[in-house]
Design a protein around this motif. Structure first.
Motif, mmCIF file in Angstrom:
data_model
loop_
_atom_site.group_PDB
_atom_site.id
_atom_site.type_symbol
_atom_site.label_atom_id
_atom_site.label_comp_id
_atom_site.label_asym_id
_atom_site.label_seq_id
_atom_site.Cartn_x
_atom_site.Cartn_y
_atom_site.Cartn_z
ATOM 1 N N ALA A 1 0.843 -1.196 0.000
ATOM 2 C CA ALA A 1 0.000 0.000 0.000
ATOM 3 C C ALA A 1 0.879 1.247 0.000
ATOM 4 O O ALA A 1 2.023 1.222 0.469
ATOM 5 N N VAL A 2 0.336 2.338 -0.514
ATOM 6 C CA VAL A 2 1.094 3.594 -0.635
ATOM 7 C C VAL A 2 0.310 4.741 -0.012
ATOM 8 O O VAL A 2 -0.904 4.851 -0.204
ATOM 9 N N LYS A 3 1.014 5.593 0.699
ATOM 10 C CA LYS A 3 0.419 6.826 1.204
ATOM 11 C C LYS A 3 1.274 8.008 0.771
ATOM 12 O O LYS A 3 2.495 8.009 0.959
ATOM 13 N N GLY A 4 0.643 8.995 0.160
ATOM 14 C CA GLY A 4 1.332 10.206 -0.258
ATOM 15 C C GLY A 4 1.380 11.209 0.883
ATOM 16 O O GLY A 4 0.363 11.442 1.551
ATOM 17 N N ILE A 5 2.554 11.759 1.117
ATOM 18 C CA ILE A 5 2.740 12.733 2.194
ATOM 19 C C ILE A 5 2.968 14.100 1.556
ATOM 20 O O ILE A 5 3.943 14.301 0.826
ATOM 21 N N TYR A 6 2.057 15.033 1.790
ATOM 22 C CA TYR A 6 2.128 16.353 1.167
ATOM 23 C C TYR A 6 3.034 17.296 1.950
ATOM 24 O O TYR A 6 3.122 17.231 3.170
ATOM 25 N N ARG A 7 3.733 18.147 1.223
ATOM 26 C CA ARG A 7 4.607 19.185 1.778
ATOM 27 C C ARG A 7 5.781 18.625 2.582
ATOM 28 O O ARG A 7 6.155 19.158 3.623
ATOM 29 N N GLY A 8 6.342 17.543 2.098
ATOM 30 C CA GLY A 8 7.588 17.020 2.633
ATOM 31 C C GLY A 8 7.529 16.630 4.099
ATOM 32 O O GLY A 8 6.520 16.117 4.595
ATOM 33 N N TYR A 9 8.621 16.902 4.801
ATOM 34 C CA TYR A 9 8.700 16.534 6.216
ATOM 35 C C TYR A 9 7.690 17.323 7.057
ATOM 36 O O TYR A 9 7.241 16.855 8.108
ATOM 37 N N LYS A 10 7.317 18.497 6.570
ATOM 38 C CA LYS A 10 6.304 19.288 7.277
ATOM 39 C C LYS A 10 4.982 18.535 7.314
ATOM 40 O O LYS A 10 4.295 18.486 8.344
ATOM 41 N N GLY A 11 4.612 17.930 6.182
ATOM 42 C CA GLY A 11 3.367 17.167 6.112
ATOM 43 C C GLY A 11 3.396 15.923 6.969
ATOM 44 O O GLY A 11 2.353 15.442 7.434
ATOM 45 N N LEU A 12 4.604 15.415 7.193
ATOM 46 C CA LEU A 12 4.763 14.250 8.062
ATOM 47 C C LEU A 12 4.415 14.625 9.500
ATOM 48 O O LEU A 12 3.852 13.830 10.255
ATOM 49 N N ILE A 13 4.742 15.854 9.858
ATOM 50 C CA ILE A 13 4.475 16.335 11.215
ATOM 51 C C ILE A 13 3.016 16.765 11.375
ATOM 52 O O ILE A 13 2.370 16.456 12.384
ATOM 53 N N THR A 14 2.478 17.436 10.348
ATOM 54 C CA THR A 14 1.105 17.956 10.451
ATOM 55 C C THR A 14 0.047 16.942 10.036
ATOM 56 O O THR A 14 -1.145 17.178 10.208
ATOM 57 N N GLY A 15 0.472 15.830 9.466
ATOM 58 C CA GLY A 15 -0.482 14.773 9.115
ATOM 59 C C GLY A 15 -1.169 14.940 7.779
ATOM 60 O O GLY A 15 -2.287 14.452 7.590
ATOM 61 N N GLU A 16 -0.502 15.610 6.825
ATOM 62 C CA GLU A 16 -1.083 15.742 5.482
ATOM 63 C C GLU A 16 -0.762 14.475 4.675
ATOM 64 O O GLU A 16 0.103 14.468 3.800
ATOM 65 N N ILE A 17 -1.428 13.400 5.022
ATOM 66 C CA ILE A 17 -1.118 12.072 4.475
ATOM 67 C C ILE A 17 -2.379 11.472 3.862
ATOM 68 O O ILE A 17 -3.439 11.436 4.501
ATOM 69 N N VAL A 18 -2.258 11.014 2.605
ATOM 70 C CA VAL A 18 -3.419 10.532 1.843
ATOM 71 C C VAL A 18 -3.089 9.185 1.200
ATOM 72 O O VAL A 18 -2.008 9.023 0.631
ATOM 73 N N PRO A 19 -3.999 8.204 1.279
ATOM 74 C CA PRO A 19 -3.767 6.937 0.573
ATOM 75 C C PRO A 19 -3.667 7.178 -0.934
ATOM 76 O O PRO A 19 -4.443 7.953 -1.500
ATOM 77 N N PHE A 20 -2.702 6.542 -1.579
ATOM 78 C CA PHE A 20 -2.500 6.685 -3.016
ATOM 79 C C PHE A 20 -2.836 5.374 -3.724
ATOM 80 O O PHE A 20 -2.385 4.301 -3.324
ATOM 81 N N LYS A 21 -3.632 5.480 -4.766
ATOM 82 C CA LYS A 21 -3.923 4.373 -5.675
ATOM 83 C C LYS A 21 -3.249 4.684 -7.010
ATOM 84 O O LYS A 21 -2.727 5.770 -7.224
ATOM 85 N N THR A 22 -3.302 3.729 -7.911
ATOM 86 C CA THR A 22 -2.641 3.948 -9.201
ATOM 87 C C THR A 22 -3.221 5.143 -9.947
ATOM 88 O O THR A 22 -2.513 5.861 -10.640
#
Length: 326
Positions: free
Chosen positions: A36-57
């Motif tokens: 499974a894949v999750k896209g993290i928006y805005r780099g390491y900042k998004g990792l901290i703020t939780g801007e994380i979205v499941p990615f499909k093809t």
């Protein structure tokens, strides 16, 4: 390897053409292998703020031709602190992400290395930077596109330089690396390149002008790498006005123009190969490595080598430029 059920992917630092092709390749190679894949928006900042979205093809459909990065990018001072990295790690655990693929340059990989060591966490890096300054890979994603952008711009500048008998200094990116300036000069037929790698060894400006520069030409173009060492195009031009006032000098700073645009075929192919190779590395239980390419073969370079070692300039190219500029 069997422990990796879900990966996260992010882009960090300066954007580079081909990053989207890498995102696409990582996503689809992971899904192909049942991860499974999750896209993290805005780099390491998004990792901290939780801007994380499941990615499909389908999340990565129709992006290979676009410059920039669909995942966005941002600088993150908080991630440079132990407290910020702890928040990021807690977020990763909460999201069920077992490994990270990070795309970016020197700063991105430095952050990845520190994080991986602190938490014994698997990370694979992909070199995405137009500067081409990462050790262990012949070329980085975005470099070829930026080089073509520089070539196109200088071709246009030459039309004006020739019409007005002018000496143009064109500043290109690269931080403290002269790859864009040197190869851009050869590709565009420029007369010289002023690069930081040899600025401490010789006075490049004086050598260029005093060795019969413009002896048989009515216009000339010199590429200058942006750097405190070279002084940039403005610094070089000011010096010419003082020491060689006979020249009619103009300056063009290409700036962020070099970072945009649709990636070339080479960058799309390179990003696709490196993206798929990043998943291969995780499947082989490799960690804390950067994918690279040497002699057209994929290699894995430890973060410590990619970050700490300076990538040398090919000095034969300097001689080639000197010979061809007569």
């Amino acid at each position: 390897m069997s422990a990796i059920k879900c990966i996260g992917i992010l882009t960090s630092g300066g954007d580079a053409p081909g990053m989207n092709a890498a995102i696409r390749a990582v996503t689809r190679a992971a899904i192909y292998n049942g991860i499974a894949v999750k896209g993290i928006y805005r780099g390491y900042k998004g990792l901290i703020t939780g801007e994380i979205v499941p990615f499909k093809t389908e999340n990565v459909s129709n992006i290979i031709q676009h410059g920039g990065t669909i995942l966005k990018t941002a600088r993150c001072l908080e991630f440079k602190t132990p407290e910020g990295r702890k928040v990021a790690y807690d977020r990763i655990v909460e999201e069920g992400i077992d490994a990270l693929v990070v795309i970016g340059g020197d700063g991105t990989l430095t952050g990845a290395r520190i994080f991986a060591q602190e938490y014994n966490y698997p990370i694979v890096g992909i070199p995405g930077t137009i500067d081409n300054d990462l050790f262990g890979t012949d070329i980085t994603i975005g470099y070829d596109t930026a080089l073509n952008t520089i070539m196109d711009a200088v071709d246009k500048i030459r039309d004006t330089a020739t019409s007005h008998d002018r000496l143009f200094f064109v500043e290109v990116m690269g931080r403290d690396a002269g790859f864009l300036a040197l190869n851009g000069a050869i590709a565009s037929g420029a007369e010289a390149a002023i690069i930081p790698e040899i600025a401490v060894e010789k006075d490049q400006l004086a050598e260029t002008i005093e060795n019969g520069f413009r002896k048989s030409k009515n216009s000339s173009i010199v590429l200058v790498a942006e750097s405190d060492i070279t002084g940039g195009a403005m610094g070089v031009a000011e010096r010419v006005k003082t020491e060689y006032p006979q020249f009619d000098v103009r300056v063009t700073i290409l700036g962020h123009l070099q970072r945009g645009g649709s990636p070339t075929a080479q960058d799309r192919i390179l990003a696709s190969r490196m993206g798929a190779a990043a998943i291969d590395a995780l499947l082989e239980d490799q960690r804390n490595v950067m994918t690279g390419i040497q002699n057209d073969q994929i290699v894995y370079v430890p973060f410590s080598k990619a970050i700490k070692n300076d990538k040398p300039i090919n000095r034969e190219l300097l001689n080639t430029l000197r010979i061809l500029s007569i």
